[in-house]
Design an enzyme around this catalytic site. Structure first.
Site, short mmCIF file in Angstrom:
data_model
loop_
_atom_site.label_atom_id
_atom_site.label_comp_id
_atom_site.label_asym_id
_atom_site.label_seq_id
_atom_site.Cartn_x
_atom_site.Cartn_y
_atom_site.Cartn_z
CG ASN A 44 -1.72 1.20 1.42
OD1 ASN A 44 -1.80 2.04 0.53
ND2 ASN A 44 -2.37 1.31 2.58
CD1 TRP A 45 3.41 0.87 -2.93
CD2 TRP A 45 3.65 2.13 -4.76
NE1 TRP A 45 4.11 0.13 -3.86
CE2 TRP A 45 4.28 0.88 -4.99
CE3 TRP A 45 3.67 3.08 -5.79
CZ2 TRP A 45 4.92 0.57 -6.19
CZ3 TRP A 45 4.30 2.77 -6.99
CH2 TRP A 45 4.93 1.53 -7.18
CE LYS A 46 -0.30 3.22 4.73
NZ LYS A 46 -0.27 3.33 6.18
CG HIS A 62 -6.02 1.99 5.05
ND1 HIS A 62 -5.63 2.93 5.97
CD2 HIS A 62 -4.99 1.11 4.94
CE1 HIS A 62 -4.41 2.62 6.40
NE2 HIS A 62 -4.00 1.52 5.80
CD GLU A 105 -3.05 5.52 6.73
OE1 GLU A 105 -2.99 5.50 5.49
OE2 GLU A 105 -2.16 5.07 7.47
CD GLU A 116 -3.65 -2.35 7.25
OE1 GLU A 116 -2.56 -2.59 6.76
OE2 GLU A 116 -4.28 -1.29 7.04
N GLY A 135 2.27 2.26 10.89
CA GLY A 135 3.29 3.31 10.80
C GLY A 135 3.98 3.65 12.11
CB SER A 178 4.68 -1.81 12.27
OG SER A 178 4.38 -0.44 12.50
N GLY A 232 4.76 1.41 4.79
CA GLY A 232 6.09 2.01 4.69
C GLY A 232 7.14 1.12 4.02
P1 PGA Z 1 2.62 0.35 7.69
O1 PGA Z 1 1.16 0.57 7.04
O2 PGA Z 1 3.16 -0.93 7.12
O3 PGA Z 1 3.40 1.55 7.28
O4 PGA Z 1 2.42 0.26 9.16
C1 PGA Z 1 0.31 -0.52 6.79
C2 PGA Z 1 -0.98 -0.03 6.20
O5 PGA Z 1 -1.51 0.99 6.64
O6 PGA Z 1 -1.51 -0.64 5.24
#
Ligand code: PGA
Length: 249
Positions: A9-11, A97, A99, A167, A173, A211, A233
């Site tokens: 997931n490159w966000k 997600h 976010e 998640e 993150g 993470s 990340g």
């Molecule tokens: P992260 O994000 O690996 O940076 O913790 C995971 C995600 O939100 O899909």
């Protein structure tokens, strides 16, 4: 057992040249692997999807998006419809997600509608669930996850049209992860709750996300009922993402 899926997931990261370089590198490595035993998926931001599609063409790496609108087309300024993503070669779309649930106030019902739109367009939704730190501290993890499965997983899906990503919000993150025992407990609960919704719950891929790094992937990827990873990340560096994918074997 579901085939393992390692999803990046490159966000909101990468300009075009960086995204192409990352996608090409992964494409070359994956294409050279004669028996990868897992599926590799990259989910770039919308503006890069077409360029990344070309960069991974013929490599076997799959393409996904990070969100979509529940509708098919129409007057929704700034939104992107699922058929547009399928048209560019996407096979998966991340929906719900945390976010998006936080930044855009998305609720379970809307997530379920988005998942349906993804399936209508011939793709697979990756439906994200997970508790906040407050909910974990209050001992509500399992109830929250069960509620999110009940509300976010549209009816009528089956293992070939559904992926779940667990998640924990507090692990995203932050460099913090639940214990493997905690992950095992939640994934078992998710599988049990899914059996109320889909006939072949045992075949639904349930990813862990939050993470995931080269240093902890091996352990996390071998927890019972963990069928892959949703990586944020660490998916932005080819070496790290590749190393995580290798750990899933
Ligand atoms: P992260 O994000 O690996 O940076 O913790 C995971 C995600 O939100 O899909």
């Amino acid at each position: 057992m579901p085939r393992k899926l390692i999803a990046g997931n490159w966000k909101m990261n990468c300009l075009k040249a960086e995204g192409i370089a990352l996608a090409r590198e992964l494409g070359v490595r994956y294409a050279q692997d004669s028996d990868p035993e897992y599926d590799l998926l990259v989910c770039p931001p919308f503006p890069l999807i077409d360029a990344v599609a070309q960069a991974i063409a013929g490599s076997g790496v799959m393409l996904g998006a990070q969100d979509c609108h529940p509708g098919e087309k129409g007057a929704h300024t700034g939104d992107v419809a699922a058929p547009m993503l399928a048209d560019l070669g996407c096979t998966h779309v991340i929906v719900g997600h945390s976010e998006r649930r936080q930044d855009h106030k998305e609720l379970d019902l809307e997530v379920a509608e988005k998942a349906k739109a993804v399936v209508r367009a011939g793709m697979t939704p990756i439906i994200c669930i997970g508790e906040t730190e407050e909910q974990r501290d209050a001992g509500e993890t399992l109830t929250v996850c069960a509620r999110q499965i009940a509300g976010s997983v549209a009816d009528g899906l089956s293992s070939d049209t559904l992926v779940i990503a667990y998640e924990p919000v507090w692990a995203i993150g932050t460099g913090r992860t639940p214990t493997t025992a905690d992950v095992a407990e939640v994934h078992a609960l998710i599988r049990a709750e899914l059996s109320r919704k889909v006939t072949d719950a045992e075949n639904v891929a349930i990813l862990y996300g939050g993470s995931v790094k080269p240093g902890n992937a091996e352990e996390l990827m071998h927890v019972p009922n963990v069928d892959g990873a949703l990586v944020g990340g660490a998916s932005l560096a080819a070496d790290d993402f590749w190393s995580i994918a290798q750990s899933s074997r």
